[in-house]
Design a protein around this motif. Sequence first.
Motif, short mmCIF file in Angstrom:
data_model
loop_
_atom_site.label_atom_id
_atom_site.label_comp_id
_atom_site.label_asym_id
_atom_site.label_seq_id
_atom_site.Cartn_x
_atom_site.Cartn_y
_atom_site.Cartn_z
N TYR A 1 10.23 -25.33 6.10
CA TYR A 1 10.87 -26.61 5.78
C TYR A 1 10.84 -27.60 6.95
O TYR A 1 11.01 -28.81 6.73
N ASP A 2 10.60 -27.10 8.17
CA ASP A 2 10.52 -28.02 9.31
C ASP A 2 9.36 -29.01 9.15
O ASP A 2 9.36 -30.07 9.78
N ALA A 3 8.40 -28.65 8.32
CA ALA A 3 7.24 -29.52 8.12
C ALA A 3 7.52 -30.70 7.20
O ALA A 3 6.74 -31.65 7.16
N LEU A 4 8.65 -30.66 6.48
CA LEU A 4 8.87 -31.60 5.38
C LEU A 4 9.67 -32.82 5.80
O LEU A 4 10.54 -32.73 6.67
N PRO A 5 9.43 -33.94 5.15
CA PRO A 5 10.24 -35.13 5.41
C PRO A 5 11.63 -34.98 4.80
O PRO A 5 11.78 -34.38 3.73
N PRO A 6 12.66 -35.53 5.41
CA PRO A 6 14.02 -35.46 4.85
C PRO A 6 14.11 -36.08 3.46
O PRO A 6 15.02 -35.73 2.69
N SER A 7 13.19 -36.97 3.13
CA SER A 7 13.24 -37.63 1.82
C SER A 7 13.05 -36.67 0.65
O SER A 7 13.33 -37.02 -0.49
N LEU A 8 12.61 -35.45 0.93
CA LEU A 8 12.45 -34.46 -0.14
C LEU A 8 13.76 -33.72 -0.46
O LEU A 8 13.85 -33.06 -1.50
N ASP A 9 14.73 -33.81 0.39
CA ASP A 9 15.98 -33.07 0.19
C ASP A 9 16.60 -33.41 -1.18
O ASP A 9 16.78 -34.59 -1.52
N GLY A 10 16.89 -32.37 -1.94
CA GLY A 10 17.55 -32.53 -3.23
C GLY A 10 16.68 -33.10 -4.32
O GLY A 10 17.20 -33.47 -5.39
N ARG A 11 15.34 -33.12 -4.12
CA ARG A 11 14.47 -33.78 -5.10
C ARG A 11 13.39 -32.88 -5.66
O ARG A 11 12.67 -33.29 -6.59
N VAL A 12 13.23 -31.67 -5.16
CA VAL A 12 12.11 -30.83 -5.58
C VAL A 12 12.45 -30.11 -6.88
O VAL A 12 13.42 -29.35 -6.95
N ASP A 13 11.64 -30.34 -7.91
CA ASP A 13 11.86 -29.68 -9.20
C ASP A 13 11.22 -28.30 -9.26
O ASP A 13 11.76 -27.39 -9.89
N VAL A 14 10.06 -28.16 -8.64
CA VAL A 14 9.32 -26.89 -8.65
C VAL A 14 8.90 -26.58 -7.22
O VAL A 14 8.14 -27.34 -6.61
N LEU A 15 9.39 -25.46 -6.70
CA LEU A 15 9.06 -25.03 -5.35
C LEU A 15 8.34 -23.69 -5.45
O LEU A 15 8.95 -22.66 -5.74
N MET A 16 7.03 -23.71 -5.25
CA MET A 16 6.22 -22.49 -5.28
C MET A 16 6.00 -22.01 -3.85
O MET A 16 5.61 -22.81 -2.99
N ALA A 17 6.24 -20.74 -3.60
CA ALA A 17 6.08 -20.21 -2.24
C ALA A 17 5.42 -18.83 -2.31
O ALA A 17 6.08 -17.83 -2.59
N ASN A 18 4.12 -18.82 -2.08
CA ASN A 18 3.40 -17.54 -2.03
C ASN A 18 3.45 -17.01 -0.61
O ASN A 18 2.47 -17.00 0.13
N VAL A 19 4.66 -16.58 -0.22
CA VAL A 19 4.88 -16.13 1.15
C VAL A 19 4.23 -14.76 1.38
O VAL A 19 4.03 -14.00 0.43
N PRO A 20 3.88 -14.41 2.62
CA PRO A 20 3.41 -13.05 2.88
C PRO A 20 4.50 -12.05 2.57
O PRO A 20 5.66 -12.25 2.94
N TYR A 21 4.14 -10.96 1.88
CA TYR A 21 5.18 -9.98 1.53
C TYR A 21 4.73 -8.53 1.77
O TYR A 21 5.35 -7.58 1.28
N VAL A 22 3.68 -8.36 2.57
CA VAL A 22 3.27 -7.01 2.95
C VAL A 22 4.13 -6.56 4.12
O VAL A 22 4.22 -7.26 5.14
N PRO A 23 4.80 -5.40 4.04
CA PRO A 23 5.55 -4.90 5.19
C PRO A 23 4.65 -4.72 6.41
O PRO A 23 3.48 -4.35 6.27
N SER A 24 5.20 -4.98 7.59
CA SER A 24 4.38 -4.94 8.81
C SER A 24 3.61 -3.63 8.95
O SER A 24 2.42 -3.64 9.32
N ASP A 25 4.26 -2.51 8.65
CA ASP A 25 3.62 -1.21 8.82
C ASP A 25 2.47 -0.99 7.84
O ASP A 25 1.63 -0.10 8.06
#
Length: 258
Positions: free
Chosen positions: A146-170
């Motif tokens: 979220y540090d990358a985003l402009p404050p103008s997006l706060d409270g306005r996002v209808d769809v937030l897709m996040a394909n975050v890494p989810y493989v355990p480190s080991d």
Amino acid sequence: MPDSPHSAVVSQLRAAGCVFAEDEADLLLAAAATPAELESLVERRAAGLPLEHLLGWAEFHGLRVAVRPGVFVPRRRTGFLVDVAVALAPPDPVVLDLCCGSGALAAAFAAAVRPRELHAADVEPAAVACARVNLPGAHVHEGDLYDALPPSLDGRVDVLMANVPYVPSDAVATMPPEARLHEPRVALDGGTDGLDLARRVAAGAPRRLAPGGTLLVESSERQAPLLGEIFTAAGLTPRIHDSGELGATVVIGTAPLT
């Protein structure tokens, strides 16, 4: 009678362990302008470089998405996240693709539903450059979540897709060499239980989501119940969607209406 170029390429790829050698041979032959270029492509593919990085594109959700070396290759199963996002999206949505990589999710969503605003963000400069190719006209931001985003997006996002890494480190060391050797570690490693990034995304989502907005995160089937608890702790109402056909699991968190 000597082997045809196609047969020779198939033989080399099979010897290197490529499961879909015939299909890959077709693609490499089509991509090569000269015999020397074909030889180079086949040698690099046999050495383990991802096919998509050699071709310069990946097929995702019916699109050809530009993919460069050092950028995460979108997986077919992640198309399920796009399908769920499209089904839940309101008309004229504001859309954010967080941890966007090549921007494949945002591109696929925008091909199905025209967003009012389309934003994407990633911490990796190579991914951001690639996403800007795939998302002309969109707002593509570089930075840590979220540090990358402009404050103008706060409270306005209808769809937030996040394909975050989810493989355990080991478990990263057990991934196929194509991934662990040629894709950025930051795009694969999700921390001790694989959910470190998902926790951060969930924690910051309520501030950015519009009332009734939706956060969608891919996970493994095993991780999904814990991820649902993480969403609940962040103030989101969780649901779990599975696709047996694609072997995909998506956890959805909906923000309160007020």
